[in-house]
Design a protein around this motif. Structure first.
Motif, PDB file in Angstrom:
ATOM      1  N   LYS A  37      54.903  13.507  66.074  1.00  0.00           N
ATOM      2  CA  LYS A  37      54.687  12.610  67.209  1.00  0.00           C
ATOM      3  C   LYS A  37      55.074  11.180  66.841  1.00  0.00           C
ATOM      4  O   LYS A  37      55.007  10.783  65.679  1.00  0.00           O
ATOM      5  N   GLN A 508      48.307   6.520  66.655  1.00  0.00           N
ATOM      6  CA  GLN A 508      48.974   7.757  66.257  1.00  0.00           C
ATOM      7  C   GLN A 508      48.689   8.082  64.804  1.00  0.00           C
ATOM      8  O   GLN A 508      48.372   9.218  64.444  1.00  0.00           O
ATOM      9  N   SER A 570      48.895  15.414  66.373  1.00  0.00           N
ATOM     10  CA  SER A 570      50.032  16.273  66.044  1.00  0.00           C
ATOM     11  C   SER A 570      49.608  17.715  65.788  1.00  0.00           C
ATOM     12  O   SER A 570      50.460  18.604  65.700  1.00  0.00           O
ATOM     13  N   VAL A 575      51.172  14.502  74.152  1.00  0.00           N
ATOM     14  CA  VAL A 575      51.839  13.216  73.997  1.00  0.00           C
ATOM     15  C   VAL A 575      50.977  12.153  74.668  1.00  0.00           C
ATOM     16  O   VAL A 575      50.101  12.446  75.472  1.00  0.00           O
TER      17      VAL A 575
END
Length: 579
Positions: A37, A508, A570, A575
């Motif tokens: 990602k 992230q 991930s 997303v």
């Protein structure tokens, strides 16, 4: 419950007032690899969820002028199709909502409820011993009265902008026209055994030879489309008092080997509860989450409160931080096991459990050089004299949705059908039913002392779901975080918050960072990650260390001066996107 943030900021780690099973070492949902990602960056709004088709549905609704709640509803409806093992209309959810204009925080409890026929001995065998977990899960016995449809409707009544019917359009397109089977769904279906015994599920998920549909296969669900249209036109009443509900009752009570006792009255009497949010300080931030029957916010805030006495920024990621984090987890989970349950049945000392002085006293039990081993529950202030036995409990998988809209309103919603593929019952309406009652303690007492989280009619099982909203020192929205993962959720969310707030990772990196912690048992480290080599240093401090799969699905959005940054775990397929 709706609170003004100014009240939350004025409280130091306090509740905002409103008018023994074995610990599971099996991942709630099996690992199916990681999907690389990249950090999501937007300027106007953002949605993060566990599957790209669901996330795209949320973005479609935001682009159409929908609110954060509107987007979350559309995401949930699509997740029922593309991630059916984790959540859906046959389960329950908790929602934390931030209203930017009113500067108020609300929390809604759509947790499943035990039917009126449920008894404390629901999961006790004829031999007087607790049933095996899977023996209890598969069938109607484990199904709680679902709460998700009423939660979605209630949230829309309060905070929706678009018409209710519009929110169903993305899911209806996918149900009618089909969607491609993803690698994760295919992989999990390939590992699953009990689902093959349900004729409706077998016909939907597998080919004539009993093999899961391959990756890329276009899967349509016309019966779920009928369910969606009934809800679209008739609202939640079509579910709880109409034909959908009758199909649920029939599926639960007619299971050939393990029927349940749910009735039409159980469905009709279900209600969404507005709960007291739990808000507390952590350094310069205010962390807010869901109160009982969820243990999530309390345990997360206890862990963070203990870590606040340590310089986690200086310590940084590594074995020393893992030691401190695990020890704080032991202490938090010891309290959770003894004190947490449905507040309608148990007097939960929330105010005492998150009292700043009490948490600081618990932090003093942490030795920098040696593990506590098995922690004992503390004696928080403001508790009543009720005496219960501790319960670790087994909890399993879920999904999480994080959304921020163009007005700055935010939703953090964790949603579940409990175990992967729930009770392994698929209704004629095209969705799976939960096995949420197995979140209760199977044995109603320990050594003659009742367990707080025992089965009782009309009771909501204790949860670890921890949908979380974070505010900065000025009371501004800062982050929207949450994760699936059963009782591991507490550690997943706390780890992500430490990574974002102390270690200054972007969302992230924070969600993808190795998972670790302790649930007052072994110290658990996510195997195959950069944290695995820390094992030896932990063992030198007396930890029993287990390397296990820790399949989180954390979704995090962080507010920046330019807009939003988002991270989608991930370990799943989602997303973080927006405009």
């Amino acid at each position: 419950m709706r609170v003004l943030l100014s009240a939350a900021l004025g409280a130091s780690l306090s509740i905002i007032a409103s008018p023994s099973q074995a610990q599971s070492t099996v991942a709630p949902e099996a690992a199916t690899g990681r999907t690389a990602k990249t950090l999501g960056v937007t300027s106007r709004d953002m949605v993060a969820a566990a599957n790209p088709l669901a996330t795209e549905a949320g973005r479609e609704i935001l682009r159409a002028g929908g609110s954060a709640v509107d987007a979350a509803i559309a995401v949930q409806l699509v997740l029922n199709l593309v991630e059916p093992q984790s959540s859906g209309l046959g389960g329950g959810a908790f929602m934390v909502h931030w209203d930017q204009t009113r500067r108020s925080l609300s929390t809604l409890d759509g947790r499943e409820v035990a039917p009126a026929a449920a008894t404390p001995n629901l999961f006790m065998g004829a031999d007087g011993k607790p049933m095996g977990f899977m023996a209890a899960v598969v069938g109607g016995r484990s199904v709680g009265v679902p709460g998700t449809p009423k939660l979605l409707e209630e949230a829309h009544k309060r905070w929706g902008r678009l018409p209710w019917a519009r929110l169903f359009e993305p899911a209806l397109r996918l149900a009618d026209e089909g969607f491609t089977v993803s690698p994760r769904l295919n992989g999990l279906l390939g590992m699953e055994k009990a689902l093959l015994n349900d004729p409706i599920a077998r016909a939907y998920f597998y080919d004539a030879d009993g093999k899961p549909w391959p990756v890329g296969h276009v899967l349509k669900n016309p019966t779920f489309a009928q369910t969606l249209r009934a809800l679209q036109q008739g609202g939640a009443k079509a579910y709880y008092e109409g034909g959908i509900g009758k199909e649920i009752i029939a599926a639960v009570t007619s299971h050939p080997t393990n029927p349940g006792g749910m009735t039409s009255d159980d469905l009709k009497n279900y209600s969404v509860e507005e709960r007291s949010a739990v808000c507390g300080k952590y350094r310069a931030y205010t962390i807010c989450g869901m109160g009982p029957p969820s243990s999530g916010a309390i345990a997360v805030q206890q862990i963070l409160g203990m870590l606040e006495t340590k310089d986690m920024a200086r310590i940084g990621p590594g074995p020393e931080a893992l030691h401190l984090f695990s020890e704080a987890g032991r202490l938090a989970f010891a309290d959770r096991a003894l004190y947490l349950g449905d507040p309608a049945f148990v007097s939960v000392p929330v105010r005492g459990l998150v009292d700043r002085g009490y948490v600081a006293s618990r932090a003093k039990l942490i030795d920098a050089e040696k593990s506590i081993g098995r922690a004992k529950a503390g004696e928080p202030p403001f508790r009543r004299a009720d005496i219960f036995a501790p319960s670790d409990g087994i909890e399993h998988g879920t999904s999480h949705i994080s959304v921020v809209d163009k007005d700055g309103d935010a939703v953090s919603m964790t949603t579940t059908i409990e175990d992967g593929f729930g009770s392994r019952i698929m209704t004629k309406g095209g969705f799976l039913l939960n096995n949420e009652l197995t979140d209760f303690n199977f044995a109603p007492d320990e050594n003659g002392v009742p367990v707080a989280n025992r089965v009782e009619p009309g009771k909501r099982p204790r949860s670890s779901m921890a949908p979380t909203i974070v505010f900065d020192n000025f009371g501004r929205l800062y982050a929207v975080v949450g994760s699936p993962g059963g009782s591991l959720i507490i550690n997943f969310v706390a780890k992500t918050l430490v990574a974002i707030l102390d270690w200054k990772m972007d969302p992230q990196r924070a969600v993808d960072f190795p998972n670790f912690g302790s649930r007052n048992g072994p110290t658990e480290i996510e195997k195959g990650t950069e944290a695995e080599p820390w094992k030896a240093a932990l063992e030198a401090k007396g930890h029993e260390v287990r390397l296990i799969e820790m399949t989180s699905g954390t979704q995090a959005i962080v507010v920046t001066p330019e807009g939003y940054q988002g991270g989608a775990d991930s370990r799943r397929e989602g997303v973080a996107i927006g405009d």
